[in-house]
Write a protein that holds these residues in place. Structure first.
Motif, PDB file in Angstrom:
ATOM      1  N   LYS A 222       0.809  -1.219   0.000  1.00  0.00           N
ATOM      2  CA  LYS A 222       0.000   0.000   0.000  1.00  0.00           C
ATOM      3  C   LYS A 222       0.845   1.273   0.000  1.00  0.00           C
ATOM      4  O   LYS A 222       0.324   2.369  -0.148  1.00  0.00           O
ATOM      5  CB  LYS A 222      -0.921   0.012   1.224  1.00  0.00           C
ATOM      6  N   GLY A 223       2.151   1.125   0.189  1.00  0.00           N
ATOM      7  CA  GLY A 223       3.005   2.301   0.246  1.00  0.00           C
ATOM      8  C   GLY A 223       4.009   2.223   1.375  1.00  0.00           C
ATOM      9  O   GLY A 223       3.998   1.282   2.180  1.00  0.00           O
ATOM     10  N   THR A 346      -2.831   3.234   4.646  1.00  0.00           N
ATOM     11  CA  THR A 346      -3.642   4.027   3.717  1.00  0.00           C
ATOM     12  C   THR A 346      -2.857   4.363   2.472  1.00  0.00           C
ATOM     13  O   THR A 346      -1.802   5.007   2.545  1.00  0.00           O
ATOM     14  CB  THR A 346      -4.126   5.333   4.404  1.00  0.00           C
ATOM     15  N   THR A 347      -3.360   3.947   1.346  1.00  0.00           N
ATOM     16  CA  THR A 347      -2.651   4.162   0.070  1.00  0.00           C
ATOM     17  C   THR A 347      -2.438   5.636  -0.214  1.00  0.00           C
ATOM     18  O   THR A 347      -1.405   6.048  -0.709  1.00  0.00           O
ATOM     19  CB  THR A 347      -3.449   3.543  -1.093  1.00  0.00           C
ATOM     20  N   SER A 348      -3.430   6.469   0.166  1.00  0.00           N
ATOM     21  CA  SER A 348      -3.349   7.901  -0.158  1.00  0.00           C
ATOM     22  C   SER A 348      -2.311   8.638   0.648  1.00  0.00           C
ATOM     23  O   SER A 348      -1.971   9.771   0.358  1.00  0.00           O
ATOM     24  CB  SER A 348      -4.701   8.558   0.063  1.00  0.00           C
ATOM     25  N   THR A 350       0.943   7.941   1.071  1.00  0.00           N
ATOM     26  CA  THR A 350       2.249   7.349   0.760  1.00  0.00           C
ATOM     27  C   THR A 350       3.324   8.388   0.528  1.00  0.00           C
ATOM     28  O   THR A 350       4.439   8.061   0.182  1.00  0.00           O
ATOM     29  CB  THR A 350       2.131   6.460  -0.483  1.00  0.00           C
TER      30      THR A 350
END
Length: 352
Positions: A222-223, A346-348, A350
């Motif tokens: 996910k990052g 959370t991917t956002s 990163t």
């Protein structure tokens, strides 16, 4: 046709439910009769009431207990949940003394304790999360490092931190964990093993003169997640000096500064902090991070000593990450229990 009620007859001819209800009423009446008309129910138990009030004040105002004398404040905060054991003792003594004053006073510490720790009595764990992290102080004198490594690897952790690594035992841990974790880094007496690539692994200076903390970036699906591993200096309880923790406190401040300066948005701290979340000495760290046990665990999650856990000094804390569940793992050859948590990356978030 009139309805007829049926009851089960007992041996002596009376109905079961009615006799039980009658017995309870007689017991309650007999108990209250001993209190009715006794003017001393309010005068008895004054000492118990005072003790209950003092207990409530200690729990309510624990942050104001000074550390100038033997770090008494930190010592109290380390074992603060255990003060609740005094509440049922005071309650029983109040009943024995037939003191209404004492019983009413016991409500005060009960309310304070529930306000502080009541949330830990419920299971807050969820079923989500995409990254499992774990940490374990393996104990430098561990008689079975290979078995301990296999035990913690079997937890399913994607990222595993180990503390108190003795130099001669590091190759043993590396060999035992190699099949589960492709990537790892050891800095001084702490190490990090990961199923995902590591980068930027380096020691973190916590003002000890030798390395007992590190950080690395884990490239999760996910990052990136910055993972810190730390082993704070031990605290001691000495007759002449009380609860000595000055070196631990200094290291906690240094670790807090390092985490505050971290550029990766999502951060996980794994390690033996030799202090609980209630300990004010760890404020530099705890003020900016969340405990996975407090946010998504079940119970207190005590981790030390392994033979009879009384405090959670082994911590998993997060920043910019949502904890989903947290738990302790079975005992190994160490004097600490391993602890684990499942978190949601959370991917956002990163950015770095």
């Amino acid at each position: 046709m009139a309805q007829q009620a049926y009851v089960t007859e007992t041996d002596n001819g009376g109905s079961g439910p009615e006799r039980r209800a009658s017995r309870l009423r007689r017991l309650a009446t007999g108990f209250l009769d001993g209190w009715r008309g006794d003017p001393r129910v309010w005068r008895r138990g004054i000492v118990l009431a005072v003790l209950a009030l003092l207990l409530a004040l200690v729990m309510l105002l624990h942050s104001h207990i000074p550390n100038r004398i033997g770090n008494l404040g930190s010592l109290t905060e380390t074992f603060l949940p255990w003060l609740g054991l005094a509440i049922p003792v005071l309650l029983v003594l109040g009943l024995v003394r037939k003191s209404a004053t004492a019983l009413i006073a016991v409500l005060l510490p009960s309310i304070v304790w529930l306000n502080l720790f009541g949330g830990l009595l419920t299971d807050k764990s969820g079923g989500g999360g995409d990254l499992v992290v774990a940490t374990h102080n393996v104990n430098a004198d561990n008689p079975d490092p290979s078995g301990t490594a296999r035990d913690v690897a079997s937890s399913g952790a994607d990222v595993l931190a180990l503390e108190e690594l003795k130099a001669s035992a590091v190759p043993v841990y590396e060999k035992a964990l190699a099949s589960t974790y492709k990537y790892h880094s050891v800095q001084g007496t702490v190490g990090l093993w990961s199923k995902y690539p590591l980068s930027g692994a380096r020691a973190v200076d916590i003002k000890l003169g030798w390395t007992r903390a590190m950080r690395a970036t884990v490239a999760t699906p996910k990052g990136p997640v910055a993972v810190y591993v730390a082993h704070m200096p031990s605290v001691r309880v000495k007759m002449e000096a009380g609860f000595t923790a000055r070196q631990r406190d200094t290291s906690a401040d240094a670790l807090g500064e390092a985490i505050a300066d971290e550029t990766v948005k999502q951060v996980v701290l794994l390690g033996d902090l030799n202090g609980t979340m209630n300990d004010r000495a760890l404020n530099a760290v705890t003020s900016q991070m969340r405990s996975t046990q407090g946010a998504a665990g079940s119970g207190f999650g005590f981790s030390w000593p392994a033979s009879f856990p009384m405090a959670r000094i082994d911590q998993i804390m997060v920043k910019g990450i949502e904890p989903e569940s947290s738990w302790t793992l079975p005992r190994t050859g160490s004097d600490h229990l391993p602890v684990a948590a499942r978190v949601k990356v959370t991917t956002s978030a990163t950015g770095s």
